[in-house]
Design an enzyme around this catalytic site. Structure first.
Site, PDB file in Angstrom:
ATOM      1  N   PHE A 137       0.932  -1.440  -0.354  1.00 26.96           N
ATOM      2  CA  PHE A 137      -0.588  -0.210  -0.025  1.00 26.96           C
ATOM      3  C   PHE A 137       0.848   1.364  -0.137  1.00 26.96           C
ATOM      4  CE2 PHE A 137      -2.333   3.386   1.786  1.00 26.96           C
ATOM      5  CZ  PHE A 137      -3.447   3.446   1.430  1.00 26.96           C
ATOM      6  N   ASP A 222       9.051   2.881   1.898  1.00 24.12           N
ATOM      7  CA  ASP A 222       8.040   4.205   2.651  1.00 24.12           C
ATOM      8  C   ASP A 222       7.902   3.596   4.001  1.00 24.12           C
ATOM      9  OD1 ASP A 222       4.721   4.300   2.788  1.00 24.12           O
ATOM     10  OD2 ASP A 222       4.751   3.592   1.331  1.00 24.12           O
ATOM     11  N   LYS A 251       2.405  10.123   8.040  1.00 27.36           N
ATOM     12  CA  LYS A 251       2.105   9.396   9.445  1.00 27.36           C
ATOM     13  C   LYS A 251       2.143   9.946  10.875  1.00 27.36           C
ATOM     14  CE  LYS A 251      -1.229   5.473   6.956  1.00 27.36           C
ATOM     15  NZ  LYS A 251      -0.800   5.032   6.430  1.00 27.36           N
TER      16      LYS A 251
HETATM   17  C1  LIG Z   1      -1.355   5.357   4.587  1.00 24.71           C
HETATM   18  C2  LIG Z   1      -0.236   5.164   4.222  1.00 24.71           C
HETATM   19  C3  LIG Z   1      -0.035   5.312   2.772  1.00 24.71           C
HETATM   20  C4  LIG Z   1      -0.960   6.235   2.603  1.00 24.71           C
HETATM   21  O1  LIG Z   1      -0.903   7.743   3.458  1.00 24.71           O
HETATM   22  P1  LIG Z   1      -2.141   8.697   3.399  1.00 24.71           P
HETATM   23  O2  LIG Z   1      -1.682   9.468   4.082  1.00 24.71           O
HETATM   24  O3  LIG Z   1      -3.112   7.858   3.664  1.00 24.71           O
HETATM   25  O4  LIG Z   1      -2.110   9.303   2.196  1.00 24.71           O
HETATM   26  C5  LIG Z   1       1.622   5.174   1.986  1.00 24.71           C
HETATM   27  N1  LIG Z   1       2.367   4.178   2.543  1.00 24.71           N
HETATM   28  C6  LIG Z   1       1.695   3.420   3.814  1.00 24.71           C
HETATM   29  C7  LIG Z   1       3.129   2.107   4.101  1.00 24.71           C
HETATM   30  C8  LIG Z   1       1.057   3.067   4.826  1.00 24.71           C
HETATM   31  O5  LIG Z   1       1.076   2.926   5.366  1.00 24.71           O
END
Ligand SMILES: *Cc1c(COP(=O)(O)O)cnc(C)c1O
Length: 400
Positions: A137, A222, A251
């Protein structure tokens, strides 16, 4: 106010349908607890999906945000303000890299920036291919979505017009087959969060690092969910001792304020030139002040040690529970795997018992509580989890 049918129908009439109707309507938060509009208090074990690093109402964050709001709320990127520099310098120090930072407002924007960095840096050599992991994700905007492995959320928007190859997560041979001399970048989560907290075997990230270096491709890690202390390290990849080319964060970084960043090294630090990218709100002074307060508090209150020690306590408490097959992940960022697909029922039962958590998979409960959580609060969670499990799926032979 109560979470009345009237409030629910106003939500459904005014808010678009992508989230569904939330089970709880929160009014305010204090420490590791939130209180709903009916006055019921919950232990917050999900922290707004790994965001509320300092919990709710932390004086350091409240002070930093309110002081900055009173002083200067916004400049746009036409003008410099010192907090953005201070934050970028601090991020480079914590990430243990030499490079430069692009500040934005969310996780998906951090990955959009990372995509631009690797495509611009790969332009001269004609590299456009991106390799990413199945079930991964990386966000919901169309660029980040194009590299998101979770097919159910990507496919409705295809074709996304990008050259992306997905590989099974954790499989070094699949990486070897996919990463080649046309590859601009390999995007990986060091631990797959939304998939349900899955970590590759030791050496997986090191192999990814070696392969991308061999082929001249970027390794983008990421850390949006895994970073900022979630695993007991500042960044999850530090445990593997690798240095990525680009790191994305968001986050937990802002402790509740919207902020994200792409941290680039080498050619990727220099890829953006005037006009190639931008964000009106990116590096907003209030969000920067909040992130600086989060970093300072994690250091001052030794919160990395806190979650590491409590993670061991969690393992000791959950080790013998019959309905739990494993508690994947590290520190207090966990995917608690159950013997069957009844996680949603357990999450609903936990809410009745006054605990918020979520189920990223039918068989997995995720926790990502504030890093400030205490041992008695964690014990309360363990007690209530065991009670909820015993009600939803009684342990064979009962609990002694
Ligand atoms: C939550 C998340 C995203 C996206 O973040 P948003 O602030 O919701 O756009 C991208 N990569 C990872 C691994 C995430 O957990």
């Amino acid at each position: 106010m109560t979470y009345s049918d009237e409030l629910k129908s106003r939500f459904q009439a005014a808010i678009m349908g992508n989230y569904g109707l939330p089970p709880v309507a929160i009014s305010y938060g204090e420490g590791r607890h939130v209180t709903d509009v009916d006055g019921t208090t919950y232990l917050d074990m999900i922290g707004g999906i790994a965001v509320s690093s300092l919990g709710h109402d932390h004086p350091a964050l409240v002070d930093a945000v309110s002081t900055q709001a009173a002083r200067l709320a916004h400049t746009s990127n036409l003008y410099l303000h010192e907090k953005e520099i201070e934050l970028a310098e601090k991020l480079l120090e914590l990430a243990r890299v030499e490079g430069k930072v692009f500040l934005c407002n969310s996780g998906t924007e951090a990955n959009e920036a990372a995509l631009k960095l690797v495509l611009l840096a790969g332009k001269d050599s004609g590299r456009t291919k991106i390799v990413a992991a199945e079930n991964g994700f990386h966000g919901r905007t169309l660029g980040s979505l194009s590299i998101t492995g979770k097919a159910s959320i990507r496919e409705p928007f295809e074709p996304l017009g990008r050259n992306v190859e997905f590989v099974p997560y954790g499989d070094v041979d699949a990486l070897k087959a996919a990463v080649d001399d046309e590859t601009a970048a390999l995007f990986l989560e060091p631990v797959q969060g939304e998939a349900g907290i899955f970590t590759g075997a030791p050496g997986y990230l090191a192999a990814a690092r070696e392969l991308t270096a061999t082929h001249g491709a970027a390794l983008v890690v990421d850390e949006i969910q895994s970073g900022f202390g979630r695993t007991g390290d500042w960044f999850a990849h530090h445990a593997e001792g690798i240095t990525p080319d680009v790191i994305t964060v968001a986050k937990g970084m802002g402790g509740g304020l919207p902020i994200g960043a792409a941290i680039g090294t080498g050619a990727y630090a220099e890829a953006l030139t005037p006009g190639t990218h931008g964000s009106t709100f990116g590096g907003n002074p209030i969000a920067c002040a909040s992130a600086l307060a989060v970093i300072d508090t994690i250091e001052r209150e030794h919160l990395l040690d806190n979650v590491t020690a409590l993670g061991e306590h969690l393992d000791a408490r959950l080790g013998g529970v019959a309905q739990i097959t494993e508690a994947r992940g590290k520190a207090l960022w966990r995917g608690i795997a159950l013997t069957g697909s009844y996680a949603a029922d357990v999450v609903a039962k936990l809410a009745e018992l006054g605990v918020l958590a979520n189920a990223p998979r039918p068989d997995t409960i995720r926790i990502a509580p504030p890093l400030t959580i205490t041992a008695p609060e964690l014990d309360e969670f363990c007690d209530k989890l065991i009670a909820a499990l015993d009600e939803v799926q009684p342990a064979p032979g009962g609990r002694p």
